[in-house]
Design a protein around this motif. Structure first.
Motif, PDB file in Angstrom:
ATOM      1  N   UNK A 400       0.903  -1.401  -0.162  1.00  8.09           N
ATOM      2  CA  UNK A 400      -0.018   0.088   0.072  1.00  8.09           C
ATOM      3  C   UNK A 400       0.837   1.172   0.015  1.00  8.09           C
ATOM      4  N   UNK A 401       2.082   1.052  -0.337  1.00  4.04           N
ATOM      5  CA  UNK A 401       3.073   2.201  -0.717  1.00  4.04           C
ATOM      6  C   UNK A 401       3.625   2.783   0.564  1.00  4.04           C
ATOM      7  N   UNK A 402       3.555   2.281   1.692  1.00  4.04           N
ATOM      8  CA  UNK A 402       4.616   2.815   2.796  1.00  4.04           C
ATOM      9  C   UNK A 402       6.065   2.357   2.240  1.00  4.04           C
ATOM     10  N   UNK A 403       6.829   3.534   2.601  1.00  2.00           N
ATOM     11  CA  UNK A 403       8.352   3.419   2.132  1.00  2.00           C
ATOM     12  C   UNK A 403       9.108   2.365   2.767  1.00  2.00           C
ATOM     13  N   UNK A 404      10.092   1.947   2.363  1.00  2.33           N
ATOM     14  CA  UNK A 404      10.530   0.682   3.008  1.00  2.33           C
ATOM     15  C   UNK A 404      11.388   1.095   4.260  1.00  2.33           C
ATOM     16  N   UNK A 405      11.826   2.129   4.379  1.00  3.51           N
ATOM     17  CA  UNK A 405      12.658   2.707   5.349  1.00  3.51           C
ATOM     18  C   UNK A 405      11.730   2.458   6.614  1.00  3.51           C
ATOM     19  N   UNK A 406      10.502   3.288   6.376  1.00  2.00           N
ATOM     20  CA  UNK A 406       9.581   3.457   7.687  1.00  2.00           C
ATOM     21  C   UNK A 406       9.195   2.010   7.768  1.00  2.00           C
ATOM     22  N   UNK A 407       8.667   1.031   7.004  1.00  2.00           N
ATOM     23  CA  UNK A 407       8.425  -0.352   7.103  1.00  2.00           C
ATOM     24  C   UNK A 407       9.513  -1.008   8.167  1.00  2.00           C
TER      25      UNK A 407
END
Length: 444
Positions: A400-407
């Motif tokens: 759903x588009x959350x950037x990988x660093x945040x995830x």
């Protein structure tokens, strides 16, 4: 004049000042035409004492390089090596040293050693263990216990770790595991629930609660109870099932590991303005002691903050209010934990910190019971496990588009590279979607 203590040098600091009682030993040993150079820094009261240690050390190294063994390793059996390794590992864990094992991992290792490895290798001298010995063991456990390739590889890596421990301490001249060739096993994509399956799980959880409450009216056992005792029993069992429902929601909405979720305290959950959860530690099971809490996360950090949708607020408040009532009715000490043990076990007592295995076993049974409603095949239901809730969180966020660093930060991974490697299946789909964005150019 020739130095009486050749090869012994006082240690100096960055300013060139001599560090008291510290000496560097430089040793050159030639065996069978091969020269070995070793350097070691030790503490000693005097240069003479350091030199005496050097003479003794050279004798040990000569024996090691000539025969592949030392006096200690000639008599040391594998079970003694395990004991030495466990002592070091436990010290590292107790002192929170960098790279220390988690308690759950360590307990898994101890279980594997006790059940499989020690009975086979325990009485063998470590100097007698060869690559063929290890290969024979791997073949033996595969046939005898019908273990998966992944489990066999994990056992091999544990044996390798133990023998590396021996090699680093000059107990063996080389690690025999280096000569064992295993087929490369590709790590499978993590299993996760689809969006529809997650929605179905929520519905089934509500259904589970309704079924439990309805069962009280039908039970003859409850009908024969004293009214006050009946209310207390209904409150206890309802609270238990509400805890299981909340556990799944929190796991899916935060992506926390099982131990992190079970270790939550009520003051870690903030319901004002934005709903947030602070993960400050994890739980683990200590053999013979029961559930324990450690104020460190698996990645050694002290805090992970995750925000959640406020849709879960009503169920949190409902469970919290009933739990408070049950604690008072039962006379339990209020420990502040969100998830409690609601039944006495062999070690864990009701009212104390919950055992994570309780949720693991329950969730597997839940998936099998409601497999049709969730949309799982018989095999998928059988293979479903509680860690899939964490995989589902990460997959859903990435899709759903959350950037990988945040995830990566939300999941508590060491870095984004680990997230990308583990969840490559998501990026395969994203790459296909990216390719389809050019369709509109050709449509015109």
């Amino acid at each position: 004049m020739k130095d009486a203590y050749s090869g012994v040098y006082a240690v100096k600091d960055i300013n060139g000042n001599i560090v008291k009682k510290q000496y560097t030993l430089r040793m050159c040993i030639t065996i069978n035409g091969i020269t070995h150079r070793d350097t070691e820094t030790i503490e000693a009261k005097s240069k003479k004492q350091a030199y005496d240690y050097k003479v003794k050390r050279i004798a040990e190294l000569k024996e090691l390089y000539a025969t592949g063994t030392t006096k200690q390793s000639k008599s040391m059996v594998f079970s003694e090596l395990i004991a030495k390794w466990e002592a070091i590992v436990e010290s590292d864990m107790d002192n929170n040293r960098q790279g220390a094992l988690s308690y759950n991992t360590y307990n898994t290792y101890k279980s594997t050693l006790s059940k499989y490895i020690t009975p086979y290798f325990g009485s063998m001298r470590i100097s007698d263990i060869s690559s063929s010995t290890i290969t024979s063991y791997l073949d033996y456990i595969k046939v005898t216990y019908s273990l998966s390739d992944k489990t066999i590889r994990n056992q091999f890596m544990l044996i390798r770790t133990l023998l590396s421990f021996a090699y680093q301490r000059d107990l063996i001249v080389s690690n025999p595991c280096d000569k064992v060739k295993l087929e490369e096993l590709q790590a499978p994509d993590p299993h996760f629930f689809t969006d529809d399956q997650m929605q179905a799980i929520f519905i089934c959880l509500d259904k589970m609660v309704e079924e439990k409450i309805a069962s009280f009216a039908k039970s003859r056992k409850y009908a024969d109870m004293d009214p006050e005792a009946r209310v207390m029993q209904e409150d206890l069992r309802t609270c238990e099932v509400l805890a299981k429902r909340l556990f799944v929601h929190l796991s899916l909405l935060t992506g926390a590991r099982r131990g992190e979720t079970v270790g939550l305290r009520w003051n870690d959950i903030e319901l004002v303005e934005t709903v947030s959860v602070k993960f400050k530690g994890t739980t683990y099971h200590e053999v013979g002691v029961g559930s324990q809490y450690k104020d460190r996360l698996k990645n050694k950090s002290k805090l992970k903050l995750v925000y959640m949708t406020d849709q879960v607020v009503p169920m949190i408040k409902e469970y919290k209010a009933l739990q408070k009532k049950v604690i008072k009715e039962r006379g339990w000490k209020d420990t502040g934990y969100v998830f409690l043990a609601y039944n006495d076990g062999r070690i864990n007592k009701a009212g104390g910190l919950a055992n994570g295995d309780t949720y693991t076993h329950w969730f597997s049974d839940f998936c099998i019971k409601y497999k049709d409603e969730i949309g799982l095949t018989d095999q998928e239901a059988k293979d479903a496990h509680v860690h899939m809730l964490r995989h589902s969180f990460v997959t859903y966020e990435l899709m759903n588009g959350t950037d990988i660093k945040t995830v990566a930060e939300l999941a508590g991974h060491r870095d984004a590279t680990m997230t990308a490697n583990r969840y490559g299946h998501v990026y395969d789909e994203k790459k296909q979607e990216a390719a389809r964005t050019f369709d509109k150019l050709y449509d015109k």
